[in-house]
Every structure is written in structure tokens, then in C-alpha cells.
Scaffold this active site. Structure first.
Site, short mmCIF file in Angstrom:
data_model
loop_
_atom_site.label_atom_id
_atom_site.label_comp_id
_atom_site.label_asym_id
_atom_site.label_seq_id
_atom_site.Cartn_x
_atom_site.Cartn_y
_atom_site.Cartn_z
N SER A 296 -9.39 2.04 2.90
CA SER A 296 -8.61 2.83 1.89
C SER A 296 -7.81 1.78 1.21
O SER A 296 -7.33 2.16 0.27
CB SER A 296 -7.56 3.84 2.84
OG SER A 296 -6.86 3.12 3.83
N SER B 35 -9.51 -0.02 7.19
CA SER B 35 -9.11 -0.07 6.08
C SER B 35 -8.35 -1.24 5.36
O SER B 35 -7.87 -1.30 4.22
CB SER B 35 -7.88 1.08 5.84
OG SER B 35 -8.65 2.29 6.00
N LYS C 241 0.88 -1.28 -0.03
CA LYS C 241 -0.02 0.01 0.03
C LYS C 241 0.89 1.36 0.02
O LYS C 241 1.92 1.37 0.75
CB LYS C 241 -0.71 -0.05 1.30
CG LYS C 241 -1.99 1.18 1.29
CD LYS C 241 -2.81 1.04 2.61
CE LYS C 241 -3.93 2.09 2.74
NZ LYS C 241 -4.68 1.68 3.98
#
Lengths: 98, 506, 495
Positions: free
Chosen positions: B155, B179, B80
Site C-alpha cells: 500500500s 506494504s 504515508k
């Protein structure tokens, strides 16, 4: 508690965001909705409930006073928008020394 | 080659260690896959094939030299784009950091590098991890591989989509309000938020410091546990890191035994707002676990209803402070530096231009919540609500071993559907936020497709603080029970569907 | 700016003092990272992701800094918090990499202490409200414009070497009842605080390098009133002398403002060392909203009783006790002690005695000649330009008869001018006392010949008239003669 466009503009100034008047006008009702939704939290807990700031009750986490290598100066300045004399160059500052 | 894509990380590591496949072959297969599908999925913000192949070659050379290899050596990994990684751009999904190359590695990044995992690239996310759909990314929206019109969650939508699209077998995420777990839920993959303090936050761009926690993402429970084992553990660079042994998550994932375990179903995390298909698959998963010997009881956590509200006070408050450093002085975007504008004005112009709408919204709410006269009512009260939520967990864990709930109230919604309705968007994190507030471990595991839309449903397991192994134990038992029923993993259906489509096209 | 005569200020008003002192701790590494705290390095070479506030970086607290602050708190008779935290003080300024300062807010680590200070034999108790920890900011250089100051500059340059250096802030409660002595009490407080910090070994306490900084607050209330007046906070007070001067000036300025019927504005004021005046800065009436909240990246500090007691055992002798012990050991009178305290020379005398000088000689130089020179030059005694070791050497030259007291002052001129050690100055300037009787005898004979009337008076038994001749001889010898020997030679010839 209703937030006015003026409130939003003041908060944006405090947060150093140059919001356009349009943006501020659009944000104000959105923020109101969110603040309404969170309002119930403000009445949930009395004085007998201690606030929780950390998930785990750790205390006294210290580092030994030992010098460790710093970054090379070129790595420090590599990402800077402007550099002069190995220093970060920034626009003129309003106001006074803090 | 496609077999390499479809394999688990554990199997890939075995193939590489035994010499049946090289890390280069495995890595190349994934790079090719990214080339083939990422135009439509858009999981990656940045891919560095050369770097990945060089890392793969290094692992292959190590093996050839007879050096010992770690349990995931040579296996590709997606990161990420909120973890600092030297030699690569790190943007946190924000335009304000476009092109920034960090001069240091996050501790978690360093650990995966040291364990010889092969970094494919950086995945998309909502800007500074603020969102539940990746629609808030400053760059583009990621699509859900199950249905490209749907959001992949957020996210960490990029990492979850990369897994579901078989672009990577493993990925790293961060979980502040869900997330990791909500994207795992809506993509039919596995994601675990470790106990707060069990994985280092050093080098992970902060959203809300008291809630953020990095964690592993995979397609299987064992893979996720193997990655957990690599990244977890005390870090002297993170003061909030716990100096305690990492629970045996890999052992728990292998044992996959829930006999005699008491599972508490959280009464408050059901009912209105929960999609029927979500509740149906959740109930079926409970039955499957009961069949495995788990005892199912209902538990009430009355204070969970304050979690979302408290979260939306604490998180923006910390955000407003953490994101103050993006001021155009030392790194990142600078707007308006024309000699006429002062530093103050350049800061404000840059922050207006560089931050997206959701980030600004949260900064302003946080600035308000912390401003003098409001602190006690807002931040202070929210911290007290946190105490009450943690007490609910403590009380519940006196009677049950883990708590369970759906991971998110609905399946993946349509891209654009909630974009103008922040509150609807925030509701996606209703089930996941309590564990961030209390700091305990929690994970999301696939439990089927909702009948109404054929989209994945996630099953959340919440364990006490430092009992991360229980999350894996229950998740693995569920995975085994459902695989027996389905004849494979949930993502296998996606793989089969695609193979059929490709075959049909031929 | 009109000023009220100081005596008139005191006739009408009672001053209340408040002192906020920032002390840079002398730890090897910074507050929250391992970068060196060394002063004067190349720009931005003592920086890392943490002190640059790079995205993702996290602070880890320097344990030595915590120990230093607890020791200071104990030495200032403070209570030590059983549990306290850091807070974030949020405001934007380019010298702060994170745009918040990690500081302590409502939970300082030390609180409720005091320091007794002595001015002219009177002891004043200065109550300490709190001692807390925080971090320093980077250093700004303003480029362009006329003065190199922030106003009118074209742009600024930033060096973050100082960012994150451990700072401690010591805040007093309002100090009342000092009357006319107020500015001197403030100075004495700073002097004795510095002495204490030095004895603790926790800071370099160099005011000119900024490792000891003082913000001096003062307000005036009409005599007999029990309500405090509006205070001003004067910044940039960079020497002990300036503390006294700035407060004296502010009292006279405020007195004039009040006498004219205006009200004093609550504001920050800047001290201008050269002009000896203050000028207005930021108005505190529109106080910035700092949005404090507990620092989530650091865990609370909970000093155990055992730890605090261990640290207490490392404290040096309390200053008051040390002063009494030293002056007794050295045999100084009360009056001499006052001189020593007034000139802030106790530590220097102690160092000079430790280096081998007699206490009386050390006192004579430091609280006499050297204190006068420091005062005239407008510098701190520490910075006057001569070390305790050199004072020992100087006195040694006198004791050996190589120079006399008068020559010693010229030797000091040389040392202060950077000409080297006292011995080197004597050598280079040719200042040694002339002990060759031949040259001296010639000068004596010449003086007698030139002053026959004086010589006659001495021959008549008026021995005290020899003084005039001795003066002439010394003048001829440019002072480089032993006056006692000159007198002997004169009397040998005339009696």
C-alpha cells in the site's frame, strides 16, 4: 462453501454497509474464490498447536491510574458532522437502549 | 540544486549541520521537484510547502544558535497518509476520512518532528493500506517512476514512488503484509519492517492490529537505518510495544559486513509464479554476498505455504472490527442525514459510499470469518497457522543467521492488470507475509533490474525477532557489493536516465 | 397484563434467579486512557483520542482497575485466572466510539466464587460464575418525541465522558432453592454485595448514578422439575427495592403466562419504576452475533501468585465475620440483627457509631424511623437525606434534653426538607423543649381548672389519671415540654 448473494447481504447488514443488490451479486463469487483459497488453512493445525495472537509473548502491560489532560472540547467536536449543546448530534436511533 | 535532490539523507544532514547547505535550500529543492514531477508520479495526497519551509527555517535557526542537531535534522521527509499529523489532513487514502484533521500526532510522527525532520507532506496509499498497487486509493493511482504505466507497489506506493522520483530522501511507511517491502522492491528503494512492537502503532490508523508495523523507507541502507533509529523504541501508549533497547541498526548499516554470516535461502519462496528475471537477479545477489564471505544454505519452511491463506483470514477479521468506528457519528463523511434516515441507515449509507470495493470486500470476509460458528474454523485455525509459521522461523534460525528470498515474485505489474483479480493481487505479498505473521524483522533491498522488463527487483532479508540490525547488516553488504559492480545505487540509473532524457530534450 | 397471586406462583413453580451486576470502578482515570472518571463534568470534556475511538488510537490498561477486580474476585471467593485476555465484542451502536466494546469473553479474570446472603436468619449461597472487566459506553440524550425516550425521538445527542469508564460485571450462576424468598434473596444479595464493594473501596456503588446496575433474570420451572424454565432479563433496575419488586412482578407475570398455557419468551424486559411493571424489549431469540475475538491491541494478563497474595492481604474482613463481630460488639439481639440486615442499614449504623452515637440509638434511627421513611419515599436508605453525622447530632440533642423523641421526628422532617443540620432545624422551627417552669406551670394550672373531675380523681389517689392531664398540657405546649416534668408539676399540686 459457497456464499450466496443473500449471505453477502446479511453480512453487509451486520457490517453496516448498504450494499446495492448489484454489488452484493458481484461480491459473492469474489468472496467464494477468496474463501476457497484460504480453505486449506482450516485443516492445517490440530489441537496440539496453540493459537498465536501476538507476535511477542508480552503480558501485564499496565498504566498507572493517573489522570492526564483530556482534549479541549472544541478539538473533540471540531470534526463532528453535527453538534448541539457540546454534544455529538446523531440521527434518531432505531431499536432500544443497549 | 539537483545535487541536493540526488544526495543521501545522511549527506544532506551533514551539509546542513556543517552549514554548506541550509535546510531551507534542501527543502525548497524538494518542493520544487514535487512541483515538477508529481503531476505525473502522483505520489503525494497533500503537500504543505509553507509548513515545510517554516520547519526548515526553525532548524536553520537552531544551527545558527549553536544548538545541537540530531543526525537527520533539517532533512525532508514524506509521510504515508496513515500517520496522524496535526494541522494536516489524514485520510488513510479513504473518502470516508476526507478532510479529517486529527487532533493528535502519532508517536512516530512526533518522533520525526522532535528529531527536526522536515515534513513535506502526506503520500498516497491503497485505501486503509489495503492493496499492493495504490490502485485502491480513494483518490488516485500513483505511478512507478521507473515506468509510469506500472504500479509503484502498495500500500505504501506513494512513499516509495516519492523516493524513487527524488521528491523526498526519506519516507515513512507501514507494513501489514508487505506494504513497505513490496513497494520498495518494485521501485528499487529500501524499506524495512521492524520487529513487531519495535515501532509504535499509536496514531497510525489501524488495518490489522496484530500485523501492522510502521517502518522507515529510503534510497540507501544507511539512510533507512538512520530513520529507523529516530522512530523506533518503546512507547507507553502502545501496549504491544517492546520495552527493549533499539538494536544498533545504524552501526550495522555502516559495518556492512557479512563475513561468517549464514544466509538461509527459503526453498518455498521460489519456482512457479516467480519471474525469471526476479530469480536471476536474486541468485546474482546471493553470489555477490557469498563473494563478501557469507555462507549460503538452502532452508525449508514448509508452513510458509499457509501464510497467505492465514493472512487473508486474520487481516480481514481485524479489519472488519478496526474499521467499524468509521460510522459517520463523530468524524468523517456522513451520508443520508436528512431527518428521514435513522442512525443505523446513515451508518450503512455512509460506509457504502465512503469505502471502496476492496475495503468492503475485506470487511465482509472478516465479518464472515468472525461470525458465530465460523470463528474456530477460520480465525482460530489461522492463529494456529501463525504458530506453525513462527516455528518454521525458529527452526530455521537455529541454523542460519537470516533468511533470504525475493521480496515479491514479480516486478511492477501494469496499472489495471490485476485490478479485477483479487487473488493475483494478493500474490504480490507471498514473500513478505510470513514475517508479518511471525512478527520478525525484514527488509527489502534493490538487487538489479529484471532483464525482461528493466524493472527493479527486490532482495528480502528476514532476521529473528529483535535482531533488526542483521537486516541492515546484510542489506548494507549487498548494497556495497552491487554498488561496486554498478558504480552506484540502482536509483542512480533512474537519475542518470532522467538527466539524459532532459539533456536529450534540450 | 394479568398477574398470578404470588402464593399461587410458589404453589406451582420453583423460581431460578440470575443476577448480572455492573459495577463502575472508582479509579481516578478511565479503563484504557488517562481521562478523568469524575461524574457530572461538562459534556465531552473528559475525552481523548483513545476513549473517542479516534483513528490510530490504542488502549493501555489501567493497572488499578485490574487490582480492584482481582480484589473483588478474592472477596467473592473466586479463583483468579492465571492467564486471561480481553476480547472485542463487535456491534454497532452510537454510544460506543469504536463500535466494539473491549470486554472479556471466554477468559474472565475471576471465576467460580460465591457470596452467602442472609434472609430472615436463613443463609443462601449465591454461586458466582464470573467477574470480568469491560468498559462503559457514552451517554445518549434523546431529543424530540413525547417522552424523551428513544422511541419517537427526532435525533439524539452524545456525550462520551462516560465512555471508557472501567466497569466490572459480576454474573451469578442460577440461584435455586430460594422459593418464596427469591426476590428478597436477590435484594439481600445486592445489599450485601454493595456492602462488600463499599468495604473494598473499589466503587461508589451509587445505584441512582448508575455506578451499580443490576440486570435481574428469573425463570419458573414446575415444582419437581429439574429443567430450568425460560428466563427473562429485566433491565433498568436502579434500586435495591426495585430488584425485589421487579422480580416479584416478573414471577407473577410469568406464572400467569404459564398458567394460561402460553410459553414465556426469552427476552429482555424493561422495569418501569413508577408503574411497578415490566415491558418487553429486545427478543433474545434473535441474538446478535457479536463476533468476539481476542483484542489484538492489548496483551494478556497473567497475575502472578505473589501479586494475588499481596492483594489478598489487603482484603477487608469478610462480611459475614464483620456482621457477627459488630452485632456482638454492639450487643444486638438476633431479631435486631435481622432488622438491620433487612433494612440494609449495617454500614450506616457502623458509620453512625464511629461518629460517636451509641449503637442502640444508631440502630433505633436507621432500621426504624429512617428505614420507614426511605421505604415510604421509595428511595434507598443511603439516599434518604440525612447523614450519619446528623444522626449523631440529633441523638446528642435528645441526650442533652433539648428535644424529646417526638420532637426529633419533626427535626428529621426539617433535615430531610433540606433545612440544615438538626441544631439549625431546632433553632429555625423553635422546637426546643420548654424548660421554663413558669410557662409550664401556667399550662398545668389551666389544665387542672378545665378538668375538675379528673383533678378530683387524682386527689382521691388515682394517680394514673394524671395521664389525661399530661396529654392536655403537652398539647397546649405543642409537644415542646418534658412529659416527666409535667407529671411532677401536676402531682405537686394535687397530692
Amino acid at each position: 462453501m459457497a456464499l450466496t448473494t443473500t449471505d453477502v447481504a446479511r453480512l453487509a447488514a451486520l457490517a453496516r454497509i448498504a450494499l446495492s443488490p448489484d454489488e452484493a451479486a458481484k461480491l459473492a463469487p469474489q468472496l467464494d474464490v477468496i474463501l476457497d483459497a484460504v480453505a486449506q488453512v482450516t485443516e492445517v493445525a490440530g489441537d496440539d498447536v496453540p493459537p498465536m495472537s501476538h507476535a511477542l509473548p508480552l503480558t501485564n502491560v499496565f498504566r498507572a491510574d493517573e489522570v492526564r489532560p483530556s482534549l479541549p472540547a472544541e478539538a473533540v467536536l471540531a470534526a463532528a458532522p453535527a453538534v448541539e449543546d457540546d454534544r455529538f448530534r446523531v440521527p434518531r436511533i432505531l431499536g432500544e437502549e443497549q | 540544486m539537483t545535487e541536493l535532490l540526488h544526495s543521501t539523507a545522511a549527506d544532506l544532514a551533514g551539509l546542513i549541520a556543517s552549514g554548506l547547505a541550509s535546510s531551507r535550500e534542501v527543502t525548497q529543492a524538494h518542493l520544487d521537484r514535487i512541483d515538477a514531477v508529481d503531476r505525473s508520479v502522483r505520489a503525494f495526497l497533500h503537500v504543505d510547502g509553507e509548513r515545510a519551509l517554516a520547519a526548515a527555517d526553525a532548524v536553520d535557526a537552531k544551527r545558527a544558535a549553536g544548538e545541537p542537531l540530531g543526525p537527520l535534522a533539517g532533512v525532508p521527509l514524506a509521510i504515508k497518509d496513515i500517520f496522524c499529523l496535526t494541522g494536516a489532513p489524514t485520510t488513510a487514502g479513504s473518502r470516508i476520512l476526507e478532510g479529517w484533521h486529527p487532533p493528535y500526532n502519532a508517536t512516530v510522527t512526533q518522533r520525526v518532528l522532535d528529531a527536526d525532520l522536515v515534513v513535506l507532506g502526506k503520500t498516497n496509499l491503497d485505501e486503509f493500506a489495503m492493496g499492493s498497487s495504490t490502485e485502491n486509493s480513494g483518490y488516485f493511482t500513483t505511478h512507478n517512476p521507473w515506468n509510469l504505466d506500472r504500479i509503484p507497489g502498495g500500500s505504501g506506493g506513494g512513499s516509495a514512488a516519492a523516493l524513487a522520483a527524488f521528491e523526498a530522501p526519506l519516507a515513512l511507511g507501514t507494513d501489514t503484509g508487505g506494504s513497505i517491502r513490496q513497494p520498495a522492491s518494485v521501485t528499487g528503494t529500501v524499506g524495512v519492517k521492524p520487529t513487531y512492537g519495535c515501532t509504535s502503532r499509536y496514531g497510525v490508523i489501524a488495518m490489522a492490529s496484530s500485523l501492522d508495523q510502521p517502518g522507515p523507507c529510503g534510497r540507501t541502507v544507511l539512510d533507512t537505518a538512520l530513520l529507523h533509529q529516530v522512530i523506533a523504541g518503546w512507547d507507553p501508549m502502545d501496549s504491544t510495544s517492546v520495552d527493549a533497547p533499539v538494536p544498533d541498526v545504524v552501526g550495522a548499516a555502516r559495518v556492512a559486513d557479512v563475513r561468517g554470516l549464514r544466509l538461509g535461502v527459503v526453498k518455498e519462496l521460489s519456482g512457479e509464479g516467480y519471474a525469471p528475471g526476479v530469480e536471476q537477479r536474486f541468485r546474482e545477489a546471493l553470489d555477490a554476498l557469498a563473494d563478501q564471505g557469507a555462507e549460503i544454505v538452502e532452508v525449508s519452511c514448509p508452513n510458509f505455504r499457509y501464510a497467505l491463506g492465514a493472512y487473508y483470514l486474520i487481516m480481514p477479521s481485524e479489519v472488519s472490527s478496526n474499521l467499524a468506528r468509521f460510522d459517520a457519528m463523530r468524524y468523517g463523511l456522513r451520508v443520508g442525514d436528512d431527518g428521514a434516515h435513522s442512525a443505523e441507515e446513515v451508518m450503512a449509507l455512509t460506509r457504502d459510499a465512503g469505502f471502496g470495493a476492496e475495503v468492503k470486500r475485506r470487511i465482509i470476509i472478516g465479518t464472515y470469518a468472525l461470525s458465530s460458528g465460523y470463528y474456530d474454523a477460520y480465525y482460530g485455525s489461522a492463529q494456529k497457522a501463525r504458530t506453525l509459521i513462527a516455528r518454521d522461523f525458529e527452526n530455521a534460525f537455529e541454523n542460519v543467521d537470516v533468511l533470504v528470498s525475493p521480496s515479491t515474485p514479480t516486478t511492477a505489474f501494469r496499472i489495471g492488470e490485476r485490478a479485477d483479480d483479487p487473488l493475483a493481487m494478493y500474490a504480490a505479498d507471498l514473500c513478505t507475509i510470513p514475517s508479518n505473521m511471525a512478527g520478525n524483522a525484514a527488509g527489502s533491498f534493490p538487487c538489479g533490474l529484471a532483464p525482461e522488463d528493466d524493472l527493479p527487483v527486490g532482495f528480502q532479508v528476514m532476521a529473528p525477532v529483535l535482531a533488526d540490525d542483521r537486516v541492515y547488516r546484510v542489506g548494507a553488504a549487498l548494497e556495497r557489493a552491487l554498488a561496486d559492480r554498478w558504480g552506484g545505487l540502482l536509483t542512480d540509473r533512474l537519475w542518470a536516465r532522467e538527466a539524459a532524457a532532459v539533456g536529450g530534450a534540450r | 397484563m394479568s398477574l398470578m397471586p404470588y402464593d399461587e406462583v410458589l404453589d406451582a413453580y420453583e423460581p431460578a434467579l440470575g443476577l448480572e451486576v455492573h459495577v463502575e470502578l472508582n479509579t481516578a482515570s478511565k479503563m484504557f486512557c488517562g481521562c478523568s472518571t469524575e461524574f457530572g463534568a461538562e459534556p465531552n470534556t473528559h475525552t481523548c483520542p483513545v476513549c473517542l475511538g479516534l483513528p490510530g488510537s490504542l488502549p493501555v490498561l489501567n493497572g488499578k482497575a485490574v487490582e480492584s477486580v482481582i480484589r473483588i474476585g478474592l472477596a467473592l471467593n473466586c479463583s483468579i485466572a492465571k492467564w486471561c485476555r480481553f476480547a472485542r465484542k463487535n456491534y454497532f451502536y452510537p454510544d460506543m466510539p469504536k463500535n466494539f466494546q473491549t470486554s472479556q469473553y471466554d477468559e474472565p479474570i475471576c471465576f467460580d466464587g460465591f457470596l452467602d446472603v442472609e434472609v430472615d436468619g436463613v443463609t443462601y449461597r449465591v454461586d458466582i460464575e464470573r467477574v470480568h472487566m469491560e468498559e462503559d459506553a457514552g451517554k445518549l440524550t434523546h431529543v424530540g418525541g413525547a417522552t424523551g425516550r428513544i422511541q419517537g425521538a427526532d435525533y439524539s445527542l452524545l456525550d462520551y465522558n462516560r465512555a471508557g469508564v472501567p466497569l466490572m460485571e459480576i454474573v451469578t450462576k442460577p440461584v435455586l432453592g430460594t422459593g418464596a424468598a427469591a426476590p428478597r434473596v436477590a435484594r439481600a444479595y445486592m445489599t450485601q454485595l454493595r456492602e462488600l464493594l463499599r468495604a473494598l473501596g473499589v466503587s461508589d456503588v451509587r445505584m441512582e448514578q448508575g455506578s451499580l446496575r443490576c440486570d435481574a433474570n428469573v425463570s419458573l420451572a414446575p415444582r419437581g422439575s429439574d429443567v430450568l424454565g425460560t428466563r427473562t432479563e429485566t433491565k433498568n433496575v436502579n434500586s435495591l427495592r426495585s430488584v425485589e419488586r421487579a422480580l416479584t412482578y416478573e414471577m407473577q407475570r410469568q406464572g400467569a403466562v404459564l398458567a394460561s398455557g402460553d410459553r414465556v419468551l426469552q427476552e429482555t424486559r424493561h422495569w418501569h419504576e413508577d408503574a411497578g411493571t415490566t415491558s418487553p424489549g429486545r427478543s433474545k431469540e434473535q441474538a446478535e452475533d457479536y463476533r468476539y475475538f481476542p483484542e489484538p491491541d492489548l496483551v494478556p494478563i497473567a497475575p502472578s501468585r505473589e501479586w494475588v497474595e499481596e492483594l489478598r492481604a489487603t482484603l477487608p474482613e469478610p462480611p459475614e465475620q464483620r456482621r457477627r463481630r459488630l452485632v456482638t460488639e454492639w450487643g444486638f439481639t438476633e431479631l435486631e440483627l435481622r432488622d438491620v440486615l433487612g433494612t440494609g442499614s449495617l454500614d450506616l449504623i457502623a458509620e453512625t457509631v464511629a461518629a460517636g452515637a451509641a449503637p442502640a440509638a444508631a440502630r433505633k434511627w436507621w432500621s426504624g424511623e429512617l428505614a420507614r421513611r426511605a421505604n415510604a419515599a421509595g428511595v434507598e436508605l443511603d439516599d434518604v437525606g440525612i447523614t450519619p453525622g446528623q444522626v449523631v447530632e440529633l441523638q446528642g440533642l435528645i441526650d442533652a434534653g433539648t428535644i424529646n423523641d417526638k420532637l426529633a421526628r419533626q427535626v428529621i422532617d426539617g433535615v430531610l426538607a433540606g433545612e440544615g443540620s438538626p441544631a439549625a432545624v431546632v433553632e429555625a422551627r423553635g422546637l426546643a423543649v420548654v424548660s421554663d417552669d413558669g410557662a409550664l406551670a401556667e399550662a398545668v394550672d389551666a389544665a387542672i381548672a378545665a378538668n375538675p373531675d379528673v383533678a378530683d380523681r387524682i386527689r382521691d389517689g388515682k394517680v394514673q389519671a394524671a395521664g389525661a392531664l399530661i396529654g392536655q398540657v403537652m398539647k397546649a405546649m405543642k409537644g415542646q415540654a418534658d412529659a416527666a416534668r409535667v407529671r411532677e408539676l401536676i402531682l405537686e399540686r394535687l397530692t
